[in-house]
Scaffold this motif. Structure first.
Motif, mmCIF file in Angstrom:
data_model
loop_
_atom_site.group_PDB
_atom_site.id
_atom_site.type_symbol
_atom_site.label_atom_id
_atom_site.label_comp_id
_atom_site.label_asym_id
_atom_site.label_seq_id
_atom_site.Cartn_x
_atom_site.Cartn_y
_atom_site.Cartn_z
ATOM 1 N N GLY A 1 26.724 28.732 30.590
ATOM 2 C CA GLY A 1 26.731 29.644 29.263
ATOM 3 C C GLY A 1 27.697 31.223 29.549
ATOM 4 N N LYS A 2 27.728 31.793 31.153
ATOM 5 C CA LYS A 2 27.704 32.396 31.543
ATOM 6 C C LYS A 2 29.122 32.828 31.227
ATOM 7 C CE LYS A 2 24.307 34.406 29.966
ATOM 8 N NZ LYS A 2 23.797 35.245 28.894
ATOM 9 N N ASN A 3 29.917 33.744 31.883
ATOM 10 C CA ASN A 3 31.077 33.704 32.576
ATOM 11 C C ASN A 3 31.734 34.421 33.862
ATOM 12 O OD1 ASN A 3 32.345 33.705 29.509
ATOM 13 N ND2 ASN A 3 30.951 34.924 29.688
ATOM 14 N N ILE A 4 33.054 33.616 33.831
ATOM 15 C CA ILE A 4 33.883 34.004 35.405
ATOM 16 C C ILE A 4 35.127 33.632 34.985
ATOM 17 C CG2 ILE A 4 34.114 31.114 35.619
ATOM 18 C CD1 ILE A 4 33.836 31.309 38.684
ATOM 19 N N LYS A 5 35.235 34.873 35.861
ATOM 20 C CA LYS A 5 36.480 35.673 36.001
ATOM 21 C C LYS A 5 37.745 35.606 37.041
ATOM 22 C CE LYS A 5 37.552 39.540 34.500
ATOM 23 N NZ LYS A 5 38.124 40.685 34.182
ATOM 24 N N PHE A 6 38.976 34.529 37.783
ATOM 25 C CA PHE A 6 39.410 34.495 38.483
ATOM 26 C C PHE A 6 39.858 35.493 38.846
ATOM 27 C CE2 PHE A 6 38.058 30.088 37.718
ATOM 28 C CZ PHE A 6 37.022 30.512 38.616
ATOM 29 N N HIS A 7 40.685 35.756 40.148
ATOM 30 C CA HIS A 7 42.039 36.385 40.754
ATOM 31 C C HIS A 7 42.405 36.320 42.131
ATOM 32 C CE1 HIS A 7 38.983 40.499 38.989
ATOM 33 N NE2 HIS A 7 37.899 39.578 40.045
ATOM 34 N N ARG A 8 42.146 35.356 43.001
ATOM 35 C CA ARG A 8 42.882 34.226 43.024
ATOM 36 C C ARG A 8 42.094 32.993 43.630
ATOM 37 N NH1 ARG A 8 47.257 37.142 46.442
ATOM 38 N NH2 ARG A 8 48.004 37.819 44.288
ATOM 39 N N ILE A 9 42.757 32.268 43.288
ATOM 40 C CA ILE A 9 42.706 30.659 44.531
ATOM 41 C C ILE A 9 43.957 30.206 45.362
ATOM 42 C CG2 ILE A 9 42.218 28.178 44.106
ATOM 43 C CD1 ILE A 9 40.511 29.273 41.646
ATOM 44 N N SER B 1 40.327 29.525 49.839
ATOM 45 C CA SER B 1 40.399 30.590 48.947
ATOM 46 C C SER B 1 39.803 30.594 47.740
ATOM 47 C CB SER B 1 41.064 31.751 50.062
ATOM 48 O OG SER B 1 39.919 33.468 50.236
ATOM 49 N N ILE B 2 38.461 31.834 47.475
ATOM 50 C CA ILE B 2 38.699 32.116 46.409
ATOM 51 C C ILE B 2 37.926 33.024 45.944
ATOM 52 C CG2 ILE B 2 37.148 30.569 44.132
ATOM 53 C CD1 ILE B 2 37.063 28.149 45.637
ATOM 54 N N VAL B 3 38.353 34.279 45.107
ATOM 55 C CA VAL B 3 38.172 35.587 45.266
ATOM 56 C C VAL B 3 37.367 35.692 43.542
ATOM 57 C CG1 VAL B 3 38.588 37.748 45.038
ATOM 58 C CG2 VAL B 3 39.362 36.485 46.550
ATOM 59 N N CYS B 4 36.168 35.933 42.783
ATOM 60 C CA CYS B 4 35.833 35.324 41.283
ATOM 61 C C CYS B 4 34.573 36.443 41.267
ATOM 62 C CB CYS B 4 35.197 34.057 41.271
ATOM 63 S SG CYS B 4 34.080 33.484 41.720
ATOM 64 N N ASP B 5 34.459 36.443 39.946
ATOM 65 C CA ASP B 5 33.104 37.596 39.159
ATOM 66 C C ASP B 5 32.639 36.826 38.636
ATOM 67 O OD1 ASP B 5 34.622 39.516 40.795
ATOM 68 O OD2 ASP B 5 35.912 40.810 38.670
ATOM 69 N N PHE B 6 31.117 37.359 38.291
ATOM 70 C CA PHE B 6 30.285 36.380 37.267
ATOM 71 C C PHE B 6 29.806 38.116 36.389
ATOM 72 C CE2 PHE B 6 29.878 33.722 40.949
ATOM 73 C CZ PHE B 6 30.076 32.552 39.558
ATOM 74 N N ASP B 7 29.620 37.660 35.382
ATOM 75 C CA ASP B 7 29.146 38.733 34.327
ATOM 76 C C ASP B 7 27.812 38.553 34.002
ATOM 77 O OD1 ASP B 7 28.526 36.849 32.287
ATOM 78 O OD2 ASP B 7 30.013 36.886 30.983
ATOM 79 N N THR B 8 27.122 38.168 34.960
ATOM 80 C CA THR B 8 25.693 37.805 35.174
ATOM 81 C C THR B 8 25.336 37.556 36.597
ATOM 82 O OG1 THR B 8 25.232 36.820 33.370
ATOM 83 C CG2 THR B 8 23.395 37.187 33.957
ATOM 84 N N LEU C 1 47.573 28.925 53.348
ATOM 85 C CA LEU C 1 47.066 28.807 52.445
ATOM 86 C C LEU C 1 47.953 29.107 51.211
ATOM 87 C CD1 LEU C 1 43.613 29.195 52.651
ATOM 88 C CD2 LEU C 1 44.154 27.193 53.196
ATOM 89 N N ALA C 2 48.219 28.835 49.962
ATOM 90 C CA ALA C 2 49.419 29.187 49.088
ATOM 91 C C ALA C 2 47.784 29.298 48.399
ATOM 92 C CB ALA C 2 50.671 27.825 49.282
ATOM 93 N N MET C 3 49.383 30.083 46.972
ATOM 94 C CA MET C 3 47.659 30.349 45.476
ATOM 95 C C MET C 3 48.053 29.313 45.125
ATOM 96 S SD MET C 3 48.505 34.001 43.229
ATOM 97 C CE MET C 3 47.977 34.260 42.172
ATOM 98 N N VAL C 4 47.136 28.968 43.346
ATOM 99 C CA VAL C 4 47.749 28.141 42.766
ATOM 100 C C VAL C 4 47.960 28.361 41.096
ATOM 101 C CG1 VAL C 4 46.188 26.367 41.977
ATOM 102 C CG2 VAL C 4 45.911 26.575 44.151
ATOM 103 N N PRO C 5 49.267 28.194 40.771
ATOM 104 C CA PRO C 5 49.387 29.005 39.588
ATOM 105 C C PRO C 5 48.280 28.811 38.931
ATOM 106 C CG PRO C 5 51.418 29.001 40.991
ATOM 107 C CD PRO C 5 49.919 27.978 41.752
#
Length: 864
Positions: free
Chosen positions: A635-643, A492-499, A442-446
């Motif tokens: 309508g809420k938010n997502i933040k990505f750390h790495r894909i 591989s996906i690492v992400c955050d939700f605020d809800t 796997l390689a990171m997606v900029p």
């Protein structure tokens, strides 16, 4: 009349100019011995250019020498700008006799001139006929032969690089080279698909990574290693337990293969060339003394659905009973081992429901055979096929994509469910295409502006449907190796939700797409389903392979649902899908360090997250656009750390690459268009050499030793000594229904595989009913078909042992009964009565009843 200059420190006075007439011819010019009479000078001047004179000049005032030779004069030039001055030069123009010899070898000047006229600088020259001897060699060869040893596409003319590629392939030299720096932008045409007679290589890795539209004609880096010949077995003795039982009890086993034409005679030159015969041979070699009863039940042109169809008639050559179906005829063979091989005729309409139907059919037989799957191989990429096969369109990109999806699902189905399988596709991919689809990097997606991943580490607003459900899809953005995130096979996906979401669906493929046709009723997206709103307060999960209903197969974890979610306390997920393995993790506060949270750079990798599920899932392995759907947070938010993404569906930087060992053409071609000579079809059926190099090799790599209960003793059941005497665990010969595990204290323990909902259940029984005082209403432990264990309150049986923590085995078929430390007296002779697998003890020996007689092992009396 004369003018004189005065005397100077450098000499006497002399005449600066003299003019005189009638000078005496005997006057000398110069002095002493070197003086020349003036008359000699006058004679020389008057004879210039005259016959027999000092020199003869031509019309261009060039000197004519003896023999009509000439000297040309190149005039001097003055300096101009940065160009220096050049002196005048003489250019000899010497017409020589062509019979003159050159050197001491007697070669004539005419031969030398002829060779020079045909030199390499001249069009159509003879330099290609130059003879040379390689260093260390003993014979010479002409240069044109040496050049033909390595054919380059640059040796062939064409308006495009594709034209050159096709022309070079037609030369039939086996290997063609691509010059460094070539822009290998091929046109992906059908004509290119048929240029498959050679193995194209290059010394320039940038050419390899930059190639496009090659239609399966991959160009390989010359520095890659040679394609491997062998892989670890995926059929092992544990996949051949019924065969082992038959071999032990009867000294023989019945093996059949059922499928399409690949396992039948098809277009092969003789029946024994077909790969099931390699299985027969390996069964014989790996199990000496065991008789192998082999029958071929394959029918060309058939599908998984044909076998599941109970009205599909058995052909006459299988000698069916009147009106007997193909399925019934196969069952009547009562096999111990069955190999199932379909797919070539299923694509692009492969239906996984039919795989389930075939497996259910065989597992419903009174004697359940060992089921081995054959993962079919990809056919020729060429459109140059025999008449009557063009409508199959194996060579089209759409068919090839559907093939990847179908074969990927079947292989991961085997891996997820523990079936043995022969991966023919892997062997062909390595030998012909020069890459191994088994593993992927796997390689990171900029981040890329204008996509669904415009940035990392910043909050992005999610879309919302009418039910406040949010959906995010992978971006159309390339990874560091050029694989686009929305066209990957692994991620591989690492992400955050605020809800906090209610239900999260990690979809690996929308239901019924890309060559997968689901006809068995309700269908589902292939992927993970995780509930964060279950009434239990704990995270609950399930999955679907497109058929399994995730809503009825939920698994409750012990992970509490994260609370108090905000942008400062985000809901963090890590989702991964690599091959059959799919995993989801979530951050939940630690018990011993409740204030710790993963910071930079740990959150890139999911460090500190708790695993919700880590499971093997049957899924397609063609390139796909993965998505995340989350309920209740539209309508809420997502933040990505790495894909990170990878692509295992084709030769590229994400897979292990090799220089192939064979060309596509050599696997499938016929000899002179005659299929009877070595077989072949130019399409799907291989010739005998292709079968030798791929199919037979795949068969030989498997471990065909049947499960041997003699050489591999395995206690299928467990029991221990207790305070109340003899404890027995096993299935009593008089019991019916579930396998009962009991002791003589009146408390029965049962393990119940496959009864009701699929799974394993360890329950406490007393007087024929569940003992509600044990565990959870009698259940001491449950393990569903996903092998997700739920342990309930431990229970001590007769104050002796906690079986709940020492037992967790699946029982297939007849179980053995094992006795440990019974009160029965030790045997007095090997012929005393006993029960298979029974153990007894006295002060001197351990006794084991095995194969109809007692055996004993003496204790070490020196050990105290």
């Amino acid at each position: 009349m004369a003018d004189t200059t005065p005397s100077t420190p450098y000499g006497s006075p002399y005449f600066s100019s003299v003019k005189a007439d009638n000078i005496d011819p005997q006057s000398n010019i110069g002095a002493g011995d070197t003086s020349v009479p003036l008359s000699d000078v006058a004679d020389a001047v008057t004879s210039i250019g005259k016959p027999n004179g000092v020199a003869t000049l031509d019309q261009d005032s060039q000197l004519i020498l003896h023999g009509k030779s000439a000297l040309g004069v190149t005039p001097a030039t003055a300096a101009s700008g940065t160009t220096p001055a050049t002196p005048a030069k003489l250019k000899p123009l010497l017409p020589l006799d062509e019979t003159a010899t050159v050197g001491n070898a007697g070669n004539t000047l005419g031969d030398a001139v002829s060779q020079a006229a045909g030199a390499v600088q001249a069009a159509g020259g003879d330099a290609s006929e130059t003879v040379s001897i390689a260093k260390g060699a003993t014979t010479s060869r002409v240069m044109s032969d040496r050049q033909a040893d390595i054919v380059s596409i640059a040796d062939f003319s064409g308006t495009t690089v594709t034209d050159q590629f096709i022309a070079a392939d037609k030369a039939g030299r086996g290997k063609i080279t691509i010059p460094a720096g070539t822009d290998l932008a091929l046109d992906g045409s059908d004509d290119l698909s048929a240029a498959n007679h050679s193995i194209p290589v290059t010394d320039d890795k940038t050419v390899v990574n930059g190639q496009t539209n090659n239609r399966g004609n991959y160009v390989h880096w010359s520095a890659y290693g040679s394609a491997p010949d062998h892989f670890s077995p995926t059929v092992r003795p544990e996949h051949l337990k019924q065969a082992g039982k038959a071999a032990r009890e009867n000294g023989k086993l019945t093996f059949i293969n059922v499928g399409d034409s690949i396992g039948a005679v098809a277009s092969d030159p003789c029946e024994i060339s077909v790969y099931p015969n390699a299985i027969v041979e390996m069964l014989q070699r790996d199990n000496p003394g065991v008789e192998i009863d082999y029958q071929d039940f394959a029918i060309g042109g058939t599908t998984w659905g044909n076998f599941a169809d109970t009205s599909y008639a058995s052909p006459a050559w299988l000698d069916p009973k009147s009106g007997e179906s193909w399925q019934a005829r196969c069952a009547r063979a009562n096999p111990d081992v069955v190999v199932l091989h379909w797919m070539g005729n299923d694509v692009p309409n492969f239906d996984p429901f039919q795989v389930y139907a075939a497996v259910n059919f065989w597992e419903s037989q009174a004697k359940v055979p060992d089921i081995i799957f054959a993962i079919t191989y990809r056919p020729s990429y060429s459109n140059d096929v025999d008449a009557g096969e063009t409508e199959l369109q194996y060579y089209t990109e759409a068919w090839q994509r559907a093939f990847q999806a179908s074969v990927g699902w079947l292989k991961t189905y085997c891996q997820a469910n523990g079936f043995g399988y022969i991966d023919f596709d892997r062997y062909v991919a390595v030998a012909r295409d020069g890459y191994d689809p088994e593993d992927v990097a796997l390689a990171m997606v900029p981040a890329a502006a204008g996509t669904s991943l415009p940035s990392y580490e910043s909050w992005l607003t999610l879309s919302s449907d009418n039910y406040s459900n949010a959906k995010w899809e992978m971006p159309h953005a390339p990874s560091a190796t050029g694989t686009y995130a929305d066209e990957c096979t692994d991620a591989s996906i690492v992400c955050d939700f605020d809800t906090a979401p209610g239900l999260v669906v990690f979809s690996l493929q929308p239901a019924g797409t890309d060559g997968i046709i689901l006809t068995g009723g309700a269908v589902y997206d292939i992927g993970l389903y995780v509930w964060f709103n279950d009434s239990s307060g704990f995270v609950t999960w399930s999955y679907s392979d497109g058929i399994i209903n995730p809503n009825t197969t939920k698994r409750t974890t012990t992970i509490p649902v994260p609370t108090n979610i905000s942008q400062t306390n985000p809901f963090r997920l890590c989702l991964e899908a690599v091959g059959a393995r799919v995993r989801m993790r979530v951050f939940t506060p630690f018990t011993n360090n409740p204030t710790w949270t993963p910071g930079y750079p740990l959150f890139y990798y999911g460090t500190g997250l708790t695993t919700i599920c880590d499971v093997l899932i049957p899924r397609t392995l063609q390139t796909q656009k993965y998505s995340i759907t989350a309920s209740g947070i539209g309508g809420k938010n997502i933040k990505f750390h790495r894909i990170c993404v990878g692509d295992r569906s084709q030769s590229g930087p994400d897979v292990h690459r090799y220089v192939p060992s064979t060309s596509c053409y050599d696997l499938y071609s016929e000899v002179d268009g005659n299929v009877q000579l070595i077989g072949g079809s130019n399409a799907f059926h291989m010739n005998s050499q292709g079968m030798r190099d791929t199919q037979w090799r795949a068969v030989r790599d498997q471990d065909w030793r049947v499960w041997n209960y003699e050489q591999n003793p395995v206690l299928q059941t467990v029991s221990v000594a207790g305070t109340n005497g003899n404890f027995i665990l096993g299935k009593p010969t008089t019991a019916s229904g579930a396998n009962a595990w009991y002791d003589n204290g009146g408390l029965n323990i049962a393990i119940q595989p496959g009864s009701g909902s699929a799974g394993i259940y360890l329950m406490g029984y007393k007087n024929g009913a569940l003992d509600s005082s044990i565990g959870s209403n009698g259940f001491a432990m449950t393990a569903d078909s996903f092998l997700s264990f739920n342990w309930y309150t431990p229970h001590v049986f007769n104050s002796t042992t906690n079986l709940c923590n020492s037992l967790g085995v699946t029982i297939n078929g007849t179980t053995k009964t094992v006795y440990l430390n019974p009160t029965t007296a030790a045997p007095t002779a090997s012929t005393d009565e006993g029960t298979e697998g029974e153990f007894r003890l006295d002060d001197n020996y351990l006794y084991i009843y095995r194969d109809g007689k007692w055996r004993r092992v003496a204790f070490d009396t020196s050990w105290t």
